[in-house]
Write a protein that holds these residues in place. Structure first.
Motif, mmCIF file in Angstrom:
data_model
loop_
_atom_site.group_PDB
_atom_site.id
_atom_site.type_symbol
_atom_site.label_atom_id
_atom_site.label_comp_id
_atom_site.label_asym_id
_atom_site.label_seq_id
_atom_site.Cartn_x
_atom_site.Cartn_y
_atom_site.Cartn_z
ATOM 1 N N GLN A 149 1.015 -1.279 0.060
ATOM 2 C CA GLN A 149 -0.283 0.089 -0.117
ATOM 3 C C GLN A 149 0.890 1.180 0.017
ATOM 4 N N VAL A 150 1.936 1.142 0.758
ATOM 5 C CA VAL A 150 2.883 2.481 0.753
ATOM 6 C C VAL A 150 3.261 2.764 -0.678
ATOM 7 N N ASN A 151 3.823 1.693 -1.153
ATOM 8 C CA ASN A 151 4.272 1.927 -2.875
ATOM 9 C C ASN A 151 3.107 2.384 -3.586
ATOM 10 N N THR A 152 2.205 1.773 -3.280
ATOM 11 C CA THR A 152 0.955 2.228 -4.267
ATOM 12 C C THR A 152 0.430 3.715 -3.920
ATOM 13 N N MET A 153 0.425 4.173 -2.771
ATOM 14 C CA MET A 153 0.142 5.442 -2.315
ATOM 15 C C MET A 153 1.179 6.455 -2.861
ATOM 16 N N LEU A 154 2.305 6.082 -2.542
ATOM 17 C CA LEU A 154 3.483 7.120 -2.964
ATOM 18 C C LEU A 154 3.431 7.340 -4.426
ATOM 19 N N ILE A 155 3.422 6.130 -5.062
ATOM 20 C CA ILE A 155 3.600 6.488 -6.633
ATOM 21 C C ILE A 155 2.233 7.331 -7.015
ATOM 22 N N GLY A 156 1.111 6.938 -6.624
ATOM 23 C CA GLY A 156 -0.030 7.884 -6.726
ATOM 24 C C GLY A 156 0.188 9.153 -6.470
ATOM 25 N N ARG A 181 8.610 -8.439 -11.279
ATOM 26 C CA ARG A 181 7.689 -8.342 -10.504
ATOM 27 C C ARG A 181 7.393 -6.732 -10.251
ATOM 28 N N ILE A 182 8.386 -6.069 -10.157
ATOM 29 C CA ILE A 182 8.298 -4.507 -10.164
ATOM 30 C C ILE A 182 7.832 -3.925 -11.414
ATOM 31 N N GLU A 183 8.421 -4.552 -12.654
ATOM 32 C CA GLU A 183 7.854 -3.935 -13.864
ATOM 33 C C GLU A 183 6.174 -4.234 -13.966
ATOM 34 N N ASN A 184 5.880 -5.260 -13.546
ATOM 35 C CA ASN A 184 4.561 -5.533 -13.439
ATOM 36 C C ASN A 184 3.557 -4.740 -12.596
ATOM 37 N N ALA A 185 4.193 -4.352 -11.550
ATOM 38 C CA ALA A 185 3.481 -3.600 -10.447
ATOM 39 C C ALA A 185 3.169 -2.120 -10.918
ATOM 40 N N PHE A 186 4.306 -1.621 -11.649
ATOM 41 C CA PHE A 186 3.870 -0.120 -12.192
ATOM 42 C C PHE A 186 4.537 -0.049 -13.537
ATOM 43 N N PRO A 187 3.469 -0.737 -14.290
ATOM 44 C CA PRO A 187 3.634 -1.006 -16.096
ATOM 45 C C PRO A 187 3.823 0.534 -16.505
ATOM 46 N N GLN A 188 3.200 1.487 -16.023
ATOM 47 C CA GLN A 188 3.057 2.897 -16.677
ATOM 48 C C GLN A 188 4.217 3.495 -16.451
ATOM 49 N N HIS A 189 5.552 3.140 -15.728
ATOM 50 C CA HIS A 189 6.704 3.819 -15.462
ATOM 51 C C HIS A 189 7.992 2.862 -16.008
ATOM 52 N N GLU A 190 8.729 3.566 -16.323
ATOM 53 C CA GLU A 190 10.208 2.920 -16.778
ATOM 54 C C GLU A 190 10.798 2.294 -15.452
ATOM 55 N N THR A 191 11.213 0.934 -15.758
ATOM 56 C CA THR A 191 11.929 0.360 -14.491
ATOM 57 C C THR A 191 13.463 0.228 -14.782
ATOM 58 N N VAL A 192 14.369 0.441 -13.966
ATOM 59 C CA VAL A 192 15.658 0.196 -14.289
ATOM 60 C C VAL A 192 16.332 -0.687 -13.345
#
Lengths: 214, 129
Positions: A149-156, A181-192
């Protein structure tokens, strides 16, 4: 002064402010949950380009309890120089229990003091996010579940402020790391993917920082 | 709840708060109401959740209220906006008013043993006070 003169001065002040702010280095906040490796990353970037570290690294959660800024970090990519200020922030959480520090061989008084500082640090980090950063590097531990939830809230929160954001999947040197897993969690952003500790994939890290925040 | 005296047995009180009740409140009034409830040991369920800015302030105010002997913070889970608040297909097609509503569960960290979520379910395991 006549109306025309006042208007000319106002326009001039606005124009000056605009160009001055454009000339200043952008403040890039390094955010993420506790123990994701934010300070290790901040130190890696600072050492690579300035020779100095930003702050102490530790396995103990909430080692970083104050936001720390390293100014004028000049990153050179493809013949161009990008200048940024790095802001290393305390790991964001919705709870701090001093008894967690006791598990790390810390006495109660010290644990209570650390937890107080940690809560102040998280509040400070949220304030920086709302008021004082121009872009965000969001650091996650590739070996941990990113669907929190913290990751979801902060990205939001970051998205609601229209801040440019890069997701850094840190600790790829660990056997349990799962970048997908990280790429799937936030597909709207580039993951490095990277390992700040080992210095793995830092060329791509700097390419992306220059491209996003330059 | 303000103005109402409760005779409570040992147990957990759950407050289901409608979107309508929250709509007229300022951000700080919402945060104050949530934290007062949670600090009383209650579980708060918001029909429409908070905006990102309000969530940011909720974290900040929660941090300022954490006290080692009394309050260790909150647990929070919510359904993503895409699942809970994007309206049905027809309303999106005809451009009806979109909603950012997201069902949100908030409780005291020291009483919530686990708070799990999948796409359609939030499950909380709660202990008494």
């Amino acid at each position: 002064m006549g109306l025309l003169g006042s208007l000319r001065n106002s326009i001039s002040r606005v124009a000056d402010a605009f160009f001055e702010s454009n000339g200043e280095p952008k403040r890039i906040g390094i955010y993420g949950p506790p123990n994701a490796g934010k300070t290790t990353l901040a130190n890696r970037i600072a050492r690579d380009w300035t020779g100095d570290a930003i702050g102490p690294e530790s396995q103990i959660p909430h080692e970083t309890r104050r936001a720390r800024r390293k100014e004028n970090v000049e990153i050179e990519r493809n013949g161009q120089t990008v200048t940024i200020d790095i802001v290393d922030t305390p790991g964001v959480t919705t709870k701090v229990d001093y008894t967690e520090f006791l598990d790390h061989d810390i006495e109660k008084d010290e644990a209570v003091r650390r937890s107080r500082e940690a809560t102040e640090g998280v509040a400070e980090a949220m304030h920086w996010l709302r008021e004082d950063v121009d872009g965000v590097i969001y650091v996650l531990d590739s070996a941990e579940d990113p669907f929190t939830q913290v990751n979801t809230m902060l990205i939001g929160i970051i998205e609601s402020r229209d801040l440019p954001v890069l997701i850094f999947a840190n600790k790829i040197d660990l056997d349990e790391a799962q970048i997908s897993r990280i790429e799937n969690a936030f597909p709207q952003h580039e993951t490095v993917p990277l390992s700040a500790l080992e210095g793995d994939n830092m060329d791509e890290v700097y390419d992306k920082i220059a491209a996003y925040f330059g | 709840m303000a103005g109402i005296e409760h005779e409570t047995a040992d147990g957990v009180q759950i407050e289901l708060i409608s979107g309508q009740r929250m709509r007229d409140k300022t951000s700080m009034e919402k945060i104050r109401m949530i934290l007062d409830d949670v600090r009383d040991g209650n579980i708060v369920i918001l029909e429409e959740g908070l905006t990102p800015d309000e969530e940011s302030k909720l974290i900040e105010v929660t941090m300022t209220e954490i006290n080692p002997d009394d309050f260790s913070g909150i647990e929070i889970e919510s359904f993503p906006q895409s699942a809970a608040g994007s309206g049905n297909f027809l309303s999106r097609l005809i451009g009806g008013q979109s909603s950012n509503a997201k069902l949100t569960v908030i409780g005291p960290a020291n009483q919530i043993h686990s708070l799990q979520k999948d796409e359609t379910l939030i499950r909380a395991l709660i202990s008494g006070r």
